[in-house]
Every structure is written in C-alpha cells, then in structure tokens.
Write an enzyme that holds these catalytic residues in place. Structure first.
Site, PDB file in Angstrom:
ATOM      1  N   GLU A 156       0.732  -1.426  -0.514  1.00 42.78           N
ATOM      2  CA  GLU A 156      -0.308  -0.240   0.074  1.00 42.78           C
ATOM      3  C   GLU A 156       0.630   1.220   0.108  1.00 42.78           C
ATOM      4  OE1 GLU A 156      -4.461  -0.986   1.985  1.00 42.78           O
ATOM      5  OE2 GLU A 156      -2.597  -0.966   3.421  1.00 42.78           O
ATOM      6  N   ASN A 157       2.251   1.148  -0.650  1.00 43.23           N
ATOM      7  CA  ASN A 157       2.612   2.680  -1.349  1.00 43.23           C
ATOM      8  C   ASN A 157       1.939   2.929  -1.952  1.00 43.23           C
ATOM      9  OD1 ASN A 157       3.935   4.501  -2.133  1.00 43.23           O
ATOM     10  ND2 ASN A 157       5.392   3.212  -2.744  1.00 43.23           N
TER      11      ASN A 157
END
Ligand code: ACM
Length: 709
Positions: A324-325
């Site tokens: 989840e960057n």
C-alpha cells in the site's frame, strides 16, 4: 412441493444445509482440532489417575520437551483436579513403564520445514508418543490434551492410533502491535494458544503509521518519539522469542517499508520523501508518508537498523511489508519524480522494485531471507524471497507458477469479522488448483492476520479465537477435512479449552457487558449478542468516517459491536434450522419447535432489555436494533406457523413483511442483525405461490440459502 419456485428455494436451502445434515448422520468424530491426518479409533478408554506418569527418551529428550511435558501435566492436573505428586513433574527421564512414554529422535530446529510429525498410540498398557523431533512431540502432546475427556467415568483418553503431520510448513498468526499496542502478556497467551492448535509462526507486525513498537539502540528516536511510550524493550523481544521457541514457534518480525511509514518519519523526518514535520497517525486508512528511495542516507540508515534487528531476531526471515505505497509523496517530490522519469520507471511499483532490491542486499548482508506482501513480487527478484499474498489467492498461484514461494493471508483476515466457515473453506491450495506439482510445493501455507485498528488487549483474543483454530486446521489437516457443521461442533469445545491459557475471548464478554450496563442480569444483552455481529470487511471505519466522531486510535472499543463476535451462535443455529425445514418440508417437529423457541425469545427480549439499554449511555444506541429483533421475530413466528401448518398466507401478506425484513439489514451501532436471511427464507416459504413470484424471495433464495461460498 407446492410450486416450482418453492422447489427452487428448497433445493438451494438443501445444498446449504448439507454440511449440517451429513455431520448429524455420520459417526461422531473425536473432538480434535486440527484434525490429524489419520485417526483409527479403537474401543474403550484409558483412565488417567493421580498415579499418571510420563517418561521421555531419545535424542529429542531436550529441556524444551521436558518443559513442554511439565506444562502439559500442569494443564492436565488443573483441568481434572488430579493431584500428581511432585515426582510426576520432576522425574521424566529413565522412568520405566510410564503411563505416557515419549520417544523423540532429535532436537528440532526452528526453521521452515522442520519435521513436526508424530504418532500416538493409546492402548491398554498406556500411551506411546513417537516423533522425529522434540517439536513433533510437542505437537503430539497437544493432541493428547485434546483427547482427554472428563465425565462420570473420570479422566479418560480413548483407545486410538493417530498418525499426524502438517499439510503446510508455514502456519502463522500475525499480530499487529502498532495500531494498538499489545503488551507481552497478550503475545504470550496467544503463543500458548497457537501451540495448542499447532500453529508455528508468530508474525509480529511491529511498525506502522500508528506506532513504532520496538526499542532500537542505533536510532532511539524510533521508539522514543513514535510509540507514545508503548514499545517492546530488547529484553522483552528476547523473552517473547524464548517463550515461542519453547513451543516450537518461529517469530518473524515485520517492519513495514517504504509505505505505512508515518512512524519512521515522525522519528526521522529526513528519511521521508517530503520534509514534514510528521506526527504519529491516529486514524485508520492508507497514508502518504513514504521513505525516500533515491537518497543513500535512507539505505545507510536501514542497513544499520536491520543489522541491529537481524541480531535481535533469531528467525531466518524478516518481513519487509511493502504494501500500500500510494506513491503520492514520490510523485510530489520533484527529485524523485525526475529520477523515476530518468530511469524510465513507469509507476510507483517500478520505483519500489529498486527499493526492494536495495533492501534485499541489506537483508542478505545480515543473513536474513526476505518476505513481503504481494506488492514486492516482481519478476527478476531472487527466488529465495517469499511472497505474502493478501490481495487475492491469484497472487500466490502466480508467484508459485513463476518459481516463487508464498503464503496466503487473503481470506484469513480475521479483523474483517467474517464467520469461521468463510475462513475455514479458504484453501491455499484448493483441490482444483491447476498448479503443477513443483509449483504446488512453493505454496508454503498461510497466516491469519490480526490487524489491530479495532482491537485492544481486552478484545484481541475474541477476534483471534476461536476462529484461528479453524484456520489452523485448514493449514495443518488434509484438504479433504471440510465438514462445516463438524468444524463448528469441535470449535466450540476447543474454544473452551483455549481458556486454559488465560485467553480472554470468553471471559471478557460478561465483564464488558457489565461495564456498560452497570447491571447484574445480562440475559437480555446475551440474547442480543446471540444474533448480532459487527459489520464486515472495511465497513466499520467507513460508517463513522463522516460522523462528528470518526474512529481514531483513542476511540473506545468497548461497545456492543466490540463485544459481539463474528459467529453469532443463535443466528447460525436458526439459519441452519430454517434451511433444514425448507429442505424437508417442515417434516421435523423438533426443528419447528427449536425455531419457535428462538423466535419467542427474540420477540420477547426487547421488553425485558429496553430499560437496561436506555439506562446505559454506551448501550442506548442499540435500542432500535433490539426493537427490530422483536418485530422481525414476530414476522418469523407468523411465517413459521403458516409454513409448518401448510396454511396459505393471506393475499398481500408477504410484501410488507419482506420490506420490514429488508429494512432490518441496516447496521445499528456498526453492528448488524444476523437473522434476516433465514427470516426472509421462512417468509417466502410461508407465502406459497405469492412467495414464488416475489422478487425479494428470488433474490434471497440465491444469496440467503446458498450462503457465502
Ligand atoms: C495489508 O493488509 N495492507 C497487507
């Protein structure tokens, strides 16, 4: 069958009820979980008395095994009330003719794929437990403890022969200690419970936007500035690993990078991709702070950090996170954006791939193997990394087909409050998997994930247990063990046995109710809890997001939604009963009576509990749900009497009732009533031809009766 539509409803219901029906008519299985690979039940029992003795021998007669036997004896004594003399605990080697003889070949290593198999024979002359390693013997001791039955005959173990070995070598539980800190005693009691159901990996999620939870000598601002003072000291990290190792459990730490990095950035803003300043995140979601992947300073820092952590943690693996960057900071930093353009990186993941390669060098230099969430999977990375699949089972299959080992967590997100059978039927390697044999071997297992947005030390056990015992069975037992009704039957007993470890999953429920109502009589509230579950998946945060009081790290997690579990037992019993009645045409009086008793209780509950709800500020929000239960139960009673007596419902009876039932689906206090589907099925059956024609029935026949799977 009164008409074709009803026939359809009944067929669908029969399919869903099959698991229950099969279990009821098949021979009772032993109450073991996970179910062993082979069980041959003999006749008769072995009685355990105060004269019970244990002996251990072989190259695997280690201090770890001796400690494990002592813990086993302690539990056996405490559970049964038998007074074993001190010698029973203290003299374990070289004792002739013991009641339980354990023979272990060698000391097991705490590595992926270690031999955990064992065989157990219970016969008239005693029990014989044989294992290749002391770790296998520990697994077998848990089976012995599950075999012990207490009843009027005394303390007995059935005559049985068991051959057992795990299906998958990586069977884990992830505990998130960042969103809410989980003190050492929470971790320890959960390690005990993990051992009880033969799980072998604690994945410790130590760092996230909401807190940095491990002491760091090289960079003390990490734990000083980004933990609110709640972190594990180095001594505690050692203590937990020793405790886990004594139970044959590996500990894999996770330090989430390069996203989920608010805590890193709070302590050392120069590591982040934009200047800051930063503060620990207090709310839930995906946030922007991300480490800067193009400055050497980041890698120098991480090299020193991971060097320290590599020495602190024993396991061969460390988890890099990698999930989840959102790429927002990278795009907003002109130097990073220019770097990405220059290097021809098409997107965030391409930039992150470079970051991962640098991290892999660091991990390798410090003697560790890398595991990361499925975002780290990019072709070309060395094949000894492990992919941790959370977004879908496909990622695991895809990685395996390209030669990468992986584990599954998608479908094992116990924070999402789905029922046990949903997780139980989720197989890392389903029977119809098209993967060739060599790729199948790369599917190492899975992990239940206890993300901690909505749990505190007070409630976390009730989210992990007992559901994780069913996940443990999925990962240990043969893939053919899938009888849902039998699983729930065994789970109920295992859940109570797990209390032996000091777990609070059952114990805290009445305490939490008492705290809210300041009352003694909890019966009416317990009736509500029998039919109410928290909303599922990511809805809970969303439901309050735009309210004056959205969720933060400091919100109370003490309301009814926090006390309610993911498997409202009365609702499930009612659903199964209605499905059976639909399948057999209301032919079983006991089912009709059982359904009637539940409906009567639900209809009458509101009157008894409403004053308590109104008088309790923390419970008052549940009044509408309580009223709805009474109203919908009244509809159910009408429907049951019509359907079971085969009277035609009056014209126009169905539609308003379906409308009322549909409205009853609306969450209240982020909890929902779990009886609506079976009530709709019952109403449709009661309505005869009108039910056949109603849209509401056609729709529900598909989703309600056929279930979630
Ligand atoms: C994850 O749930 N973001 C791994």
């Amino acid at each position: 069958m009164r008409n074709p539509m009803i026939a359809t409803l009944i067929t669908l219901a029969a399919t869903a009820a099959a698991g229950a029906a099969v279990a009821a008519s098949s021979p009772a299985t032993l109450d073991l979980m996970p179910m062993p690979r082979l069980v041959e039940l003999g006749s008769g029992d072995l009685t355990i008395t105060a004269g019970f003795t244990v002996s251990i021998d072989g190259g695997g007669a280690t201090p770890r095994l001796a400690d494990g036997v002592q813990r086993m004896l302690r539990r056996l004594s405490d559970r049964s009330g038998l007074f074993f003399p001190p010698s029973t605990f203290l003299e374990l080697t070289g004792r002739p003719a013991a009641a339980l003889t354990i023979s272990a070949g060698r000391a097991g290593a705490l590595v992926l794929g270690e031999d955990e198999s064992y065989t157990l024979r219970v016969a008239g002359d005693g029990m014989l437990l044989t294992a290749a390693t002391d770790i296998g013997a520990l697994r077998g001791l848990e089976t012995v403890l599950q075999l012990v039955t207490l009843d009027e005959r005394g303390v007995t173990v059935p005559m049985v022969r068991i051959e057992d070995a795990p299906r998958f070598p990586w069977r884990g539980l992830m505990i998130d200690a960042s969103r809410h800190f989980m003190p050492v005693e929470v971790v320890k009691r959960n390690l005990d419970a993990m051992a009880a159901v033969k799980l072998n990996v604690l994945h410790w999620h130590l760092v996230d936007d909401q807190g940095f939870r491990v002491e760091c000598l090289a960079f003390p601002r990490l734990h000083e500035a980004a933990s609110d003072g709640s972190y594990y000291t180095r001594a505690q990290i050692r203590e937990v690993q020793i405790f886990a190792a004594a139970r044959g459990i590996r500990v894999v730490p996770e330090f989430d990078l390069p996203g989920h990095a608010t805590a890193w950035a709070t302590a050392y803003p120069e590591l982040a991709s934009l200047p800051g300043p930063y503060r620990i995140e207090r709310s839930w979601g995906i946030f922007d702070p991300t480490l800067n992947p193009i400055q050497e300073e980041t890698y120098r820092f991480l090299d020193a950090f991971f060097g320290e952590m590599a020495a602190l943690f024993d396991d061969e693996f460390m988890h890099i996170g990698g999930d989840e960057n959102n790429g927002i900071q990278w795009a907003a930093n002109p130097e990073i954006a220019a770097h990405m353009a220059r290097e021809g990186y098409a997107d965030t993941l391409a930039m992150q791939r470079y970051f991962n390669e640098r991290m892999l060098e660091i991990f390798t230099r410090h003697g560790k193997r890398m595991i990361g969430w499925d975002e780290i999977f990019q072709e070309g990375l060395p094949k000894d990394i492990v992919i941790h699949s959370w977004r879908g089972r496909e990622a695991l299959a895809e990685a395996a087909s390209r030669g990468y080992a992986g584990i599954l967590s998608n479908g094992y997100y116990i924070d999402l409050m789905q029922p046990t059978d949903f997780h139980y039927l989720n197989d890392p390697l389903p029977a119809d998997s098209p993967l060739p044999e060599e790729a199948r071997r790369l599917v190492l297992g899975g992990e239940a994930t206890m993300w901690a947005e909505f749990v505190t030390p007070e409630t976390v056990d009730s989210r992990i247990w007992p559901r994780t015992a069913a996940i443990a069975e999925r990962l240990w037992s043969p893939g053919s063990v899938t009888d849902v009704a039998d699983m729930y039957r065994r789970l109920d007993r295992i859940s109570r046995l797990l209390e032996e470890h000091g777990l609070l999953h059952l114990k805290n429920r009445p305490m939490m109710l008492r705290r809210l109502c300041q009352c003694r009589d909890l019966a009416g509230l317990e009736t509500l809890l029998g039919v109410v579950e928290p909303v599922k998946v990511y809805r809970r945060n969303a439901l309050r997001k735009d309210s004056p009081h959205p969720y933060t790290q400091l919100s109370p997690l003490t309301r009814l939604v926090d006390i309610a579990g993911a498997d409202a037992a009365d609702a499930r019993a009612f659903r199964w009963t209605v499905e059976r009645m639909a399948a057999d045409g209301f032919a079983t009086p006991a089912d009709i009576d059982a359904a009637r008793q539940l409906l009567l209780r639900w209809r009458g509950n509101h009157a008894t509990v409403v004053e308590t709800l109104r008088a309790s500020p923390g419970l008052a929000e549940m009044e509408p749900l309580s009223a709805t239960l009474a109203e919908t139960a009244a509809i159910g009673l009408e429907a049951l009497e019509l359907a079971s007596s085969r009277l035609a419902a009056p014209a126009g009876w169905l539609e308003p009732r379906l409308a009322r039932l549909e409205a009853a689906r609306a969450p209240v206090g982020e909890a929902e009533l779990m009886v609506v589907d079976p009530l709709v099925l019952l109403a449709c059956l009661a309505a005869g031809p009108e039910g056949a024609a109603a849209d509401g029935c056609r729709l529900r026949a598909g989703t309600g009766a056929a279930g979630d799977h």
